[in-house]
Write a protein that holds these residues in place. Sequence first.
Motif, short mmCIF file in Angstrom:
data_model
loop_
_atom_site.label_atom_id
_atom_site.label_comp_id
_atom_site.label_asym_id
_atom_site.label_seq_id
_atom_site.Cartn_x
_atom_site.Cartn_y
_atom_site.Cartn_z
N PRO A 159 0.80 -1.22 0.00
CA PRO A 159 0.00 0.00 0.00
C PRO A 159 0.84 1.28 0.00
O PRO A 159 1.94 1.33 0.55
N SER A 160 0.28 2.35 -0.61
CA SER A 160 0.75 3.72 -0.39
C SER A 160 0.11 4.19 0.91
O SER A 160 -0.65 3.47 1.54
N ALA A 161 0.37 5.44 1.26
CA ALA A 161 -0.34 6.07 2.37
C ALA A 161 -1.65 6.63 1.84
O ALA A 161 -1.73 6.96 0.66
N PRO A 162 -2.69 6.77 2.69
CA PRO A 162 -3.93 7.37 2.20
C PRO A 162 -3.66 8.73 1.53
O PRO A 162 -2.95 9.57 2.07
N HIS A 204 -5.83 16.41 1.97
CA HIS A 204 -4.37 16.30 1.96
C HIS A 204 -3.92 14.85 1.92
O HIS A 204 -4.60 13.95 2.42
N LYS A 205 -2.72 14.66 1.36
CA LYS A 205 -2.12 13.33 1.42
C LYS A 205 -1.50 13.16 2.79
O LYS A 205 -0.86 14.10 3.31
N VAL A 206 -1.64 11.97 3.36
CA VAL A 206 -1.05 11.71 4.67
C VAL A 206 0.47 11.97 4.63
O VAL A 206 1.04 12.53 5.57
N THR A 207 1.12 11.61 3.53
CA THR A 207 2.57 11.83 3.43
C THR A 207 2.91 13.33 3.57
O THR A 207 3.88 13.70 4.24
N ASP A 208 2.12 14.18 2.93
CA ASP A 208 2.37 15.64 3.03
C ASP A 208 2.17 16.12 4.47
O ASP A 208 2.91 16.97 4.96
N GLY A 253 3.15 6.95 6.97
CA GLY A 253 1.81 6.82 6.37
C GLY A 253 1.62 5.43 5.80
O GLY A 253 0.58 4.78 6.00
N GLU A 254 2.63 4.95 5.09
CA GLU A 254 2.57 3.60 4.50
C GLU A 254 2.56 2.55 5.61
O GLU A 254 1.84 1.56 5.55
N TYR A 255 3.40 2.79 6.64
CA TYR A 255 3.51 1.84 7.75
C TYR A 255 2.14 1.66 8.42
O TYR A 255 1.64 0.53 8.59
N GLY A 292 4.65 0.33 1.19
CA GLY A 292 5.45 0.87 0.10
C GLY A 292 6.31 2.04 0.53
O GLY A 292 6.30 2.46 1.69
N PHE A 293 7.14 2.51 -0.41
CA PHE A 293 7.81 3.81 -0.33
C PHE A 293 9.12 3.86 0.44
O PHE A 293 9.92 4.75 0.23
N TYR A 294 9.40 2.90 1.34
CA TYR A 294 10.62 3.03 2.13
C TYR A 294 11.35 1.71 2.33
O TYR A 294 10.80 0.63 2.09
N SER A 352 11.83 8.50 -4.12
CA SER A 352 11.23 9.80 -4.42
C SER A 352 9.70 9.64 -4.40
O SER A 352 9.18 8.51 -4.35
N ARG A 353 9.00 10.75 -4.45
CA ARG A 353 7.55 10.72 -4.29
C ARG A 353 6.90 9.77 -5.31
O ARG A 353 7.34 9.66 -6.44
N GLY A 354 5.87 9.11 -4.85
CA GLY A 354 5.21 8.12 -5.70
C GLY A 354 5.95 6.79 -5.70
O GLY A 354 5.63 5.87 -6.45
N GLY A 355 6.92 6.66 -4.79
CA GLY A 355 7.84 5.52 -4.82
C GLY A 355 7.28 4.19 -4.34
O GLY A 355 7.98 3.17 -4.43
N SER A 356 6.03 4.14 -3.88
CA SER A 356 5.47 2.83 -3.53
C SER A 356 5.41 1.93 -4.76
O SER A 356 5.45 0.70 -4.65
N ASP A 357 5.32 2.55 -5.94
CA ASP A 357 5.36 1.78 -7.19
C ASP A 357 6.64 0.96 -7.26
O ASP A 357 6.65 -0.15 -7.80
N ILE A 358 7.74 1.53 -6.76
CA ILE A 358 9.03 0.83 -6.82
C ILE A 358 9.02 -0.34 -5.85
O ILE A 358 9.46 -1.45 -6.18
#
Length: 441
Positions: free
Chosen positions: A40-43, A51-55, A118-120, A171-173, A185-191
């Motif tokens: 998952p990404s963060a909400p 707002h995005k939770v990451t922001d 957020g992802e966690y 995702g993301f980290y 970098s941002r949007g990195g849950s795809d990676i």
Amino acid sequence: MNMNNLIVCKFGGSSLLNSSQFRNVKAIMEAEPGRRVLVPSAPGKGGAEKHKVTDLLLMCYQLASHNLLFDEIFNVVRERFIQIRDELGLAIRIEQELDGVQAAIAGGAGSDFCASRGEYLCGKLLADYLGFRFVDAETVIRIRGGKADVEASSVLIRKKIGADERVVVPGFYGINEKGEFQTFSRGGSDITGAIMAAGMEASVYENWTDVSGFLAADPAIVAHSARIKSITYNELRELSYMGAMVLHEEAIFPVRDLNIPIHIKNTNIPEDVGTLIVSDSMAGEREQVVTGISGKIDYTVVRVEKTHMSEEPSFYRKLLSVFETNDIPIEHMPTSIDTISVVVATALINAKEKKIREEISIYCDPDRIVFEHGLAVIAVVGRGMISTKGTSAMLFTALAENGINVRMISQGSSEMNIIVGVSNEDFENAIRAIHDKFMKG
Ligand code: ASP
């Protein structure tokens, strides 16, 4: 491609906005037994969520690092996760996790750690909701030089996750070569999704988002753009201006070499076919000669003229070194017998125009140097071009019929793309003309 029937599913922030989106995610995961790994990404933001939770978390970090109170903003994050938990009727004590994150931010945790929470937290909720095991990305995702370390991650993934297990991996980290938390970098849950697909040798990597895949052209320019059902990794690279908005550019590398297809799907309309990204060898019958059209405005052409330049062995090297030493990347470089055109982004050359002119004249001693601004560059891409006669004739007919003057032409040596330069003012008309010629007629 591996035939173990395992599907790794990554869900983006818009797919995890609120409890009703969590319900959609659960229904999708349960519709197919192969869907055993969820990233998952963060909400994110959308609807009532501004707002995005990451922001929000990055803002908390920024305030805390200046010794300012961040509780007010953290409470927005807190309430969001509690609301999702309550609306889904889950028993997980997410408050404890939230308290831990808040204390870490107050205690001086780094920005990447804060951003990753957020992802966690989202992963914790999802694991509870789906009955999957939570595997912290900290234990399996490795990052080196800011990029995915697919090899090291794969070793850990295979060691820590059973082939038939059902798991959620945020995702993301991951952890970098210094042993620190690091985000992509941002949007990195795809990676992260791509690394998990590689490490688990998945049969497909499903990337669930809020659109039904790629369109053949920017919908802001072409109202009823055709959909792309299948595209190769190479075509997507050529169309990267367009693809990057839907999928993180770096997400293709972990899966490309293993021939694992990426399937872009829409969480809100799961029955839509979406876009399948595959390797050249797996690409089926092409449906169209042209797969997609993308482009950008605001380029400058630096045209350098010198009689017999091609007989001077060091000429090109000297010319290119002027751009290199001024840190200006070159986009395209069409040549003719006594002329070379160097195409660069106007924003990068604007302030240096006089200096570059001077340096080319000192170093290359040309007959003439002309700077032409206001060029738009359009990439017309299709794996079918190589075997189809008349593609360029059709392309230039489409432009001529619409009164568009072509200022530059370049065909990639792979014969998978034709690049045309037109004036900024003609950019949108040119894209529409090309789209309509190839997609409808
Ligand atoms: N949540 C992160 C972001 O907003 C990463 C991601 O969504 O992929 O960029």
